[in-house]
Design an enzyme around this catalytic site. Structure first.
Site, PDB file in Angstrom:
ATOM      1  N   ARG A  27      40.659  46.480  38.448  1.00 50.38           N
ATOM      2  CA  ARG A  27      39.476  46.210  37.894  1.00 50.38           C
ATOM      3  C   ARG A  27      38.449  47.096  38.395  1.00 50.38           C
ATOM      4  O   ARG A  27      37.096  46.821  38.584  1.00 50.38           O
ATOM      5  CB  ARG A  27      39.273  44.483  38.434  1.00 50.38           C
ATOM      6  CG  ARG A  27      38.296  43.835  37.436  1.00 50.38           C
ATOM      7  CD  ARG A  27      37.650  42.697  38.061  1.00 50.38           C
ATOM      8  NE  ARG A  27      38.812  41.626  38.223  1.00 50.38           N
ATOM      9  CZ  ARG A  27      38.923  40.674  39.238  1.00 50.38           C
ATOM     10  NH1 ARG A  27      37.918  40.923  40.300  1.00 50.38           N
ATOM     11  NH2 ARG A  27      39.931  39.819  39.225  1.00 50.38           N
ATOM     12  N   ARG A  31      31.958  44.653  36.897  1.00 52.96           N
ATOM     13  CA  ARG A  31      30.515  44.524  37.175  1.00 52.96           C
ATOM     14  C   ARG A  31      29.987  45.055  38.543  1.00 52.96           C
ATOM     15  O   ARG A  31      28.723  44.803  38.373  1.00 52.96           O
ATOM     16  CB  ARG A  31      30.455  42.893  37.168  1.00 52.96           C
ATOM     17  CG  ARG A  31      30.615  42.182  35.709  1.00 52.96           C
ATOM     18  CD  ARG A  31      30.526  40.869  35.911  1.00 52.96           C
ATOM     19  NE  ARG A  31      31.819  40.285  36.405  1.00 52.96           N
ATOM     20  CZ  ARG A  31      31.868  39.013  36.548  1.00 52.96           C
ATOM     21  NH1 ARG A  31      30.812  38.011  36.685  1.00 52.96           N
ATOM     22  NH2 ARG A  31      33.071  38.578  37.196  1.00 52.96           N
ATOM     23  N   ARG A  40      27.940  46.732  28.855  1.00 55.20           N
ATOM     24  CA  ARG A  40      28.226  45.185  28.714  1.00 55.20           C
ATOM     25  C   ARG A  40      27.051  44.525  27.935  1.00 55.20           C
ATOM     26  O   ARG A  40      27.163  43.521  26.892  1.00 55.20           O
ATOM     27  CB  ARG A  40      28.964  44.463  29.653  1.00 55.20           C
ATOM     28  CG  ARG A  40      28.971  42.990  29.282  1.00 55.20           C
ATOM     29  CD  ARG A  40      29.520  41.895  30.512  1.00 55.20           C
ATOM     30  NE  ARG A  40      29.812  40.839  30.342  1.00 55.20           N
ATOM     31  CZ  ARG A  40      30.318  39.714  30.947  1.00 55.20           C
ATOM     32  NH1 ARG A  40      31.125  40.394  31.630  1.00 55.20           N
ATOM     33  NH2 ARG A  40      30.468  38.628  30.312  1.00 55.20           N
ATOM     34  N   ASP A  77      41.716  42.728  28.736  1.00 48.69           N
ATOM     35  CA  ASP A  77      41.884  41.403  29.349  1.00 48.69           C
ATOM     36  C   ASP A  77      43.127  40.905  29.205  1.00 48.69           C
ATOM     37  O   ASP A  77      43.827  41.173  28.085  1.00 48.69           O
ATOM     38  CB  ASP A  77      40.720  40.533  28.933  1.00 48.69           C
ATOM     39  CG  ASP A  77      40.616  39.302  29.892  1.00 48.69           C
ATOM     40  OD1 ASP A  77      41.399  38.236  29.347  1.00 48.69           O
ATOM     41  OD2 ASP A  77      39.911  39.295  30.791  1.00 48.69           O
ATOM     42  N   TYR A 154      47.389  29.723  31.384  1.00 48.66           N
ATOM     43  CA  TYR A 154      45.914  29.569  30.762  1.00 48.66           C
ATOM     44  C   TYR A 154      46.269  28.900  29.198  1.00 48.66           C
ATOM     45  O   TYR A 154      45.356  28.186  28.732  1.00 48.66           O
ATOM     46  CB  TYR A 154      45.432  31.007  30.434  1.00 48.66           C
ATOM     47  CG  TYR A 154      44.745  31.679  31.608  1.00 48.66           C
ATOM     48  CD1 TYR A 154      43.510  31.552  31.844  1.00 48.66           C
ATOM     49  CD2 TYR A 154      45.517  32.585  32.284  1.00 48.66           C
ATOM     50  CE1 TYR A 154      42.859  32.217  33.049  1.00 48.66           C
ATOM     51  CE2 TYR A 154      45.038  33.310  33.355  1.00 48.66           C
ATOM     52  CZ  TYR A 154      43.598  32.893  33.555  1.00 48.66           C
ATOM     53  OH  TYR A 154      43.018  33.597  34.830  1.00 48.66           O
TER      54      TYR A 154
END
Length: 354
Positions: A27, A31, A40, A77, A154
Site C-alpha cells: 500500500r 492516504r 484522489r 484494488d 467479500y
C-alpha cells in the site's frame, strides 16, 4: 520494453545475489501521502482513481518520486475481480467496500462466470502498460490480485471487516458450493494475473488477506489449494526473463512449510513470526518478504531504525530477503517515518550481502 536499471527486487525474489536488501511497502501509494490525497480529490472517488489510467499511473509513481524504493506496485484494488463478475462494488465513506449483489445461495453462485478480462478489466491492464512505460526501466512493476478465499469472503459477506460466519457456514454446510465459487474465482485470478504479466508486470503477488481466519484444515482446503492452482497456471517467463510470484497470507505463519511447497518464488510474512525462524522453516525453498509491523512507523526514527536492524539481523547473511511491512502501511503514517525505514534498510542491509 526498456531494460531494467534496478533489478535488485527481482533477483532477491529468485534468491540470487544482491548488494543490499531491496525494499518496497505494501500500500505504498496511499492516504499517508499528501500528493495521493490531492490526486484522489481530483479523481472524485476511489473507484474513479482505480479506473482512470492516468490517475492510476500518477499515484503509482508518487511514492517512487519521494523514496528510493526498489519496486513499484500497480495501483488498483483486489475487489476489481468480483466487481468484474457483476457484484456491483461500491465504497461508503468511513465504512469501506461493499457489494450490491453478494452471492449467498446456489442460484447466485451458479450464475457467476469467468469475466472477459480484456473487456471487464481492461482498465487494469491498460494501467499496467502505461505504468510500465512511465517507469522506463527504473524499477520492476508488481501486479497483484486477491486470493480466491479472500475474494470469496467479500463476495459472500458483501463487505469487509466481518466475522466470516456466513462464508464459514457455507464452507462447513455446503462445501461443494463454496468450492464452485472458489474454482470460478481461481480461474478468473489466473487469467487476470497473466493478463497483467502480458501487459508488463514483472512480478505478481497474491494477497490472501483473510486466510488466517480459517482453521488448520480449512486453510489448506479452501485457501492454499486454490492459490496453488493459480501459481501453477501463471506465466513463468516473459520477454526472456523470469516472472516471480509472491504468496502472502496474513495470519498464515502456522502454515509456512505448506505455503513454501506450492511453487511460488516467495512468501510474504506478517509481523507475528520471527523472520529468522521462518527462514529456517522454509529451508531455502523460497525467498521471504517482510515483515515489520506497520504500527512501528507511527513511532520515532530511532525506534524504526532499531526494528529494521533487528529484522535484518534475524534474517541474517545471504540473499532472498525483500524488506517490507507485515501488512499495508497505515494512512496515519508520517511520510518522513516511511523514509526513515527505507533509509535504514539501505544503510544497514549491505553488511549482510558480503
Amino acid at each position: 520494453m526498456t531494460a531494467l536499471k534496478n533489478d535488485t527486487f527481482l533477483r532477491a525474489l529468485l534468491r540470487q545475489p544482491t548488494d543490499y536488501t531491496p525494499v518496497w511497502m505494501m500500500r505504498q501509494a496511499g492516504r499517508y501521502l499528501p500528493e495521493y490525497r490531492a490526486t484522489r480529490k481530483n479523481a472524485g472517488s476511489f473507484l474513479s482513481l482505480c479506473k482512470n489510467t492516468d490517475f492510476a499511473t500518477e499515484v503509482t509513481m508518487q511514492p517512487l518520486d519521494r523514496y528510493p524504493l526498489d519496486a513499484a506496485i500497480l495501483f488498483s484494488d483486489i475487489l476489481t475481480v468480483p466487481d468484474a463478475m457483476g457484484l456491483g462494488l461500491y465504497f461508503v465513506e468511513g465504512e469501506g467496500p461493499k457489494f450490491e449483489r453478494p452471492v449467498r445461495d446456489a442460484a447466485a453462485i451458479h450464475k457467476l462466470h469467468v469475466p472477459d478480462i480484456a473487456t471487464d478489466l481492461g482498465y487494469v491492464t491498460d494501467a499496467v502498460s502505461q505504468i510500465r512505460k512511465t517507469l522506463d526501466g527504473r524499477v520492476p512493476l508488481i501486479g497483484f490480485s486477491g486470493s480466491p478465499w479472500t475474494l470469496a469472503t467479500y463476495m459472500v459477506e458483501g463487505q469487509g471487516g466481518t466475522d466470516f460466519l456466513t462464508i464459514k457456514k457455507m464452507a462447513y454446510a455446503e462445501p461443494a458450493l463454496l468450492h464452485h465459487l472458489l474454482d470460478i474465482t481461481a480461474q478468473t485470478v489466473t487469467l487476470y494475473l497473466n493478463a497483467q504479466i502480458e501487459a508488463g508486470a514483472q512480478a505478481v503477488m497474491i494477497f490472501d488477506s483473510w486466510g488466517g481466519a480459517l482453521s488448520h484444515n480449512a486453510y489448506r482446503e479452501f485457501s492454499l489449494a486454490y492459490m496453488e492452482k493459480i501459481v501453477a497456471g501463471l506465466i513463468k517467463q516473459r520477454d526472456g526473463s523470469p516472472v516471480p510470484s509472491i504468496v502472502f497470507t496474513k495470519g498464515g505463519a502456522l502454515w509456512l512449510e505448506t505455503q513454501a511447497a506450492i511453487g511460488a518464488d516467495a512468501l510474504g510474512l506478517d509481523w507475528t513470526v520471527d523472520i529468522g525462524e521462518a527462514r529456517k522453516r522454509v529451508g531455502g525453498q523460497v525467498a521471504l518478504q517482510g515483515n515489520m509491523d506497520p504500527a512501528i512507523l507511527l513511532s520515532t526514527p530511532e525506534a524504526i531504525e532499531k526494528e529494521v536492524a533487528s529484522i535484518l539481523a534475524s534474517y541474517g547473511h545471504g540473499h532472498g530477503h525483500v524488506f517490507n511491512l507485515g501488512h499495508g502501511i497505515t494512512q496515519h503514517t508520517p511520510p518522513e517515518n516511511a523514509e526513515a525505514m527505507i533509509k535504514a534498510v539501505k544503510a544497514l542491509s549491505p553488511q549482510y550481502h558480503v
